[in-house]
Design an enzyme around this catalytic site. Structure first.
Site, PDB file in Angstrom:
ATOM      1  N   GLU A  26       0.850  -1.187   0.000  1.00 41.73           N
ATOM      2  CA  GLU A  26       0.000   0.000   0.000  1.00 41.73           C
ATOM      3  C   GLU A  26       0.890   1.243   0.000  1.00 41.73           C
ATOM      4  O   GLU A  26       2.011   1.213   0.500  1.00 41.73           O
ATOM      5  CB  GLU A  26      -0.891  -0.002   1.252  1.00 41.73           C
ATOM      6  CG  GLU A  26      -1.844   1.186   1.337  1.00 41.73           C
ATOM      7  CD  GLU A  26      -2.834   1.068   2.489  1.00 41.73           C
ATOM      8  OE1 GLU A  26      -3.667   1.964   2.641  1.00 41.73           O
ATOM      9  OE2 GLU A  26      -2.765   0.062   3.240  1.00 41.73           O
ATOM     10  N   ASN A  71      -6.638   1.472   2.919  1.00 41.29           N
ATOM     11  CA  ASN A  71      -7.331   2.740   3.148  1.00 41.29           C
ATOM     12  C   ASN A  71      -6.929   3.798   2.127  1.00 41.29           C
ATOM     13  O   ASN A  71      -7.732   4.665   1.757  1.00 41.29           O
ATOM     14  CB  ASN A  71      -7.034   3.253   4.555  1.00 41.29           C
ATOM     15  CG  ASN A  71      -7.607   2.357   5.633  1.00 41.29           C
ATOM     16  OD1 ASN A  71      -8.413   1.466   5.364  1.00 41.29           O
ATOM     17  ND2 ASN A  71      -7.191   2.576   6.869  1.00 41.29           N
ATOM     18  N   ASN A 171     -12.308  -0.951  -0.482  1.00 46.41           N
ATOM     19  CA  ASN A 171     -11.587  -1.456   0.684  1.00 46.41           C
ATOM     20  C   ASN A 171     -12.325  -1.067   1.963  1.00 46.41           C
ATOM     21  O   ASN A 171     -12.623   0.108   2.176  1.00 46.41           O
ATOM     22  CB  ASN A 171     -10.179  -0.858   0.735  1.00 46.41           C
ATOM     23  CG  ASN A 171      -9.443  -1.217   2.016  1.00 46.41           C
ATOM     24  OD1 ASN A 171      -8.967  -2.346   2.167  1.00 46.41           O
ATOM     25  ND2 ASN A 171      -9.357  -0.284   2.950  1.00 46.41           N
ATOM     26  N   GLU A 172     -12.635  -2.062   2.787  1.00 41.83           N
ATOM     27  CA  GLU A 172     -13.180  -1.844   4.140  1.00 41.83           C
ATOM     28  C   GLU A 172     -14.266  -0.770   4.172  1.00 41.83           C
ATOM     29  O   GLU A 172     -14.254   0.129   5.016  1.00 41.83           O
ATOM     30  CB  GLU A 172     -12.042  -1.499   5.115  1.00 41.83           C
ATOM     31  CG  GLU A 172     -11.088  -2.651   5.335  1.00 41.83           C
ATOM     32  CD  GLU A 172     -10.033  -2.369   6.400  1.00 41.83           C
ATOM     33  OE1 GLU A 172      -9.979  -1.243   6.929  1.00 41.83           O
ATOM     34  OE2 GLU A 172      -9.261  -3.298   6.724  1.00 41.83           O
ATOM     35  N   TYR A 243      -6.434  -8.567  12.138  1.00 44.69           N
ATOM     36  CA  TYR A 243      -5.119  -8.382  12.755  1.00 44.69           C
ATOM     37  C   TYR A 243      -5.214  -8.766  14.228  1.00 44.69           C
ATOM     38  O   TYR A 243      -6.245  -8.541  14.865  1.00 44.69           O
ATOM     39  CB  TYR A 243      -4.659  -6.923  12.642  1.00 44.69           C
ATOM     40  CG  TYR A 243      -4.490  -6.447  11.226  1.00 44.69           C
ATOM     41  CD1 TYR A 243      -3.313  -6.705  10.524  1.00 44.69           C
ATOM     42  CD2 TYR A 243      -5.496  -5.735  10.580  1.00 44.69           C
ATOM     43  CE1 TYR A 243      -3.139  -6.260   9.226  1.00 44.69           C
ATOM     44  CE2 TYR A 243      -5.337  -5.283   9.273  1.00 44.69           C
ATOM     45  CZ  TYR A 243      -4.161  -5.555   8.603  1.00 44.69           C
ATOM     46  OH  TYR A 243      -3.999  -5.112   7.314  1.00 44.69           O
ATOM     47  N   GLU A 291      -6.278  -9.217   3.968  1.00 46.44           N
ATOM     48  CA  GLU A 291      -5.434  -8.531   4.960  1.00 46.44           C
ATOM     49  C   GLU A 291      -5.392  -9.394   6.218  1.00 46.44           C
ATOM     50  O   GLU A 291      -6.431  -9.685   6.794  1.00 46.44           O
ATOM     51  CB  GLU A 291      -5.968  -7.135   5.317  1.00 46.44           C
ATOM     52  CG  GLU A 291      -5.741  -6.079   4.260  1.00 46.44           C
ATOM     53  CD  GLU A 291      -6.077  -4.672   4.748  1.00 46.44           C
ATOM     54  OE1 GLU A 291      -5.843  -4.386   5.951  1.00 46.44           O
ATOM     55  OE2 GLU A 291      -6.572  -3.880   3.936  1.00 46.44           O
ATOM     56  N   GLN A 348       1.733  -6.200   5.694  1.00 44.45           N
ATOM     57  CA  GLN A 348       2.070  -6.004   4.299  1.00 44.45           C
ATOM     58  C   GLN A 348       3.414  -6.674   4.002  1.00 44.45           C
ATOM     59  O   GLN A 348       3.867  -7.490   4.805  1.00 44.45           O
ATOM     60  CB  GLN A 348       2.072  -4.523   3.989  1.00 44.45           C
ATOM     61  CG  GLN A 348       0.663  -3.917   4.129  1.00 44.45           C
ATOM     62  CD  GLN A 348       0.564  -2.477   3.656  1.00 44.45           C
ATOM     63  OE1 GLN A 348       1.421  -1.961   2.956  1.00 44.45           O
ATOM     64  NE2 GLN A 348      -0.485  -1.808   4.062  1.00 44.45           N
TER      65      GLN A 348
END
Length: 499
Positions: A26, A71, A171-172, A243, A291, A348
């Protein structure tokens, strides 16, 4: 402390999709600038990309890399990152409050990904933008020529189309932190219409719809049900993000967190199958866990970063040994769900919550989590088998009946190899493993790789690699039975091959 397993070649879960060993770059922190790209570095190639970093990524054999966010993508104008670099605008990047110079964009990244042997999973902006920008980007990257956007690509020096296969629809979008955050109904409609337009441009693409940002979201799993009610027949995958961290310094509970991950996957699968039944569909929805990682070490440091700088050191977790054990267990979880989890991206790849770290102007080095990722990417390709496991268990703060043995088995039929991945979660005692592999006749044991360390908090640095694997494990194979002592709190890879 004893555990038993039975492994039979007939107990198949599914063929492992190699894309579960994917990763993520990212435009965040030093992932791009100072990570993969540093024109002044002594190893930089003609395009400014660090060759030392490329070699480490090639070692990991990463099949697909998600880009450009994250993001970041929800406020990104992709047109800013194409054409002559000197003419590209600098922008305020609102997701991470930095300055984006746009020196690296779509074409540069795709070319770099090819050099490291990876496909690209491209994300489109469904935050501040929508259908038009998405279909134009797809035309730019994938259409052969003869149209405005495809000819623009050719004028930028890329005559042949990039043929990007896999695309994320935002994304999200369930997250209030997301630029352009949407309700499930708003996102479901937009994702459906974007998918329709993109498939008209290129019917060969695969599409990933946004699932919940984590199990902790108040809208989980209703978000999945509500959005898939719109997109079920238009997309191929739904995404999962998760996460973990050990903020309470409770290692026994920390190493049990893959039970939460397992529950997450089961819940999303069940929700997908509910929508399948509701729609009387013949289609099975697959999961893209695009992710996942450990992320908590850098939280305090990130709050102290001044805004609007270029590539500040954001999200630079320095991973310890216990983090490597958990990452190994997370990979094991994907293998046990190989029938539905078809893609996954360790988030990442470089500097930002990453297995690879760099010094600006200096060397690149391997974090502790590099190794379980390497081992499973290297030896976890083939058919995931369902081992029958009998293990002692323990209870932790948040979980009951946690098996001390966490394991997965992969049969590489082409190379006639079996690999047993095993974690001993016990923090004080070794675990004696007996594994019945009698259905695999004529095999020999070729290696027992072990990661162990007396200090669970031990870390690697640029100057010293304290935590790394060795191949002095003492597994044995006799009369169709593997026996091995798994050291306390250890990661193990036991490999067998046809003689």
């Amino acid at each position: 402390m004893k555990a038993r397993m039975i492994v039979d070649k007939s107990f198949r879960i599914a063929q492992v999709d190699n894309r579960i060993y994917g990763s993520f770059i990212e435009h965040l922190g030093r992932a791009v600038y100072g990570g993969i790209y540093e024109p002044g570095h002594e190893t930089a190639d003609a395009g400014g990309f660090r060759s030392d970093v490329k070699e480490l990524i090639k070692e990991l054999n990463v099949p697909i890399i998600r880009y450009p966010g994250g993001n970041f993508v929800s406020g990104y104008n992709w047109e800013d990152g194409v054409g002559p670099v000197t003419e590209r605008p600098k922008r305020l990047e609102l997701a991470w409050r930095t300055l984006e110079p746009n020196e690296v964009g779509t074409n540069e990244f795709i070319s770099w990904a090819k050099e490291v042997g990876s496909e690209v999973m491209m994300a489109v902006n469904l935050g501040t933008r929508g259908i038009d920008a998405a279909r134009n980007l797809l035309e730019y990257t994938n259409h052969p020529g003869g149209t405005y956007w495809s000819d623009l690509r050719r004028s930028h020096g890329y005559e042949q189309p990039h043929k990007i296969k896999t695309w994320c629809l935002g994304n999200e979008m369930d997250g209030p932190w997301q630029i352009g955050h949407k309700t499930s109904a708003e996102y479901g409609r937009l994702a459906l219409e974007t998918a329709k337009a993109m498939r008209l441009v290129d019917p060969a693409i695969e599409l990933v719809s946004c699932g919940s940002s984590s199990t902790g979201m108040p809208t989980f799993p209703e978000w999945e049900a509500a959005t898939l009610d719109h997109t079920y027949e238009a997309v191929d995958y739904i995404s999962l993000h998760q996460y973990y961290g050990n903020r309470d310094n409770d290692t026994a509970n920390y190493l049990a967190l893959t039970l939460d991950m397992d529950h997450f996957i089961h819940t999303v699968k069940s929700t997908c199958d509910y929508i399948k039944a509701k729609k009387r569909s013949k289609k099975t929805m697959y999961l893209s866990f695009d992710e996942w990682n450990v992320w908590y070490h850098s939280n305090d440091a990130d709050r102290q970063i001044d805004p609007w700088s270029v590539a500040p050191p954001q999200l630079e977790d320095v991973y310890n040994f216990e983090d490597a054990i958990l990452v190994g267990s997370m990979l094991i979880t994907f293998l046990r769900h190989a029938d539905r989890v078809k893609m996954a991206c360790l988030a990442q790849l470089v500097n930002v919550i990453a297995p690879i770290m760099t010094e600006n102007g200096g060397r690149a080095w391997k974090q502790t989590i590099f190794y379980p990722y390497l081992h499973v990417s290297k030896y976890g390709r083939g058919v995931s088998l369902l081992p029958i496991v009998d293990s002692p268990k323990y209870d932790s703060k948040d979980f009951t009946d946690v098996p001390y043995l966490d394991s997965a088995v992969v049969h590489n039929e082409a190379d006639e190899e079996i690999t047993i991945f095993a974690v001993n979660r016990h923090l004080e005692e070794a675990l004696d493993l007996e594994c019945d592999v009698r259905s695999f006749e004529g095999y020999r044991l070729i290696e027992h790789i072990v990661m162990e360390h007396d200090d669970l908090k031990a870390v690697n640095t640029a100057s010293e690699e304290t935590v790394k694997p060795h191949n002095r494990g003492e597994a044995k194979l006799d009369s169709g039975h593997v026996t091995a002592r798994l050291a306390k709190a250890s990661w193990n890879v036991i490999r067998l091959k046809k003689a």
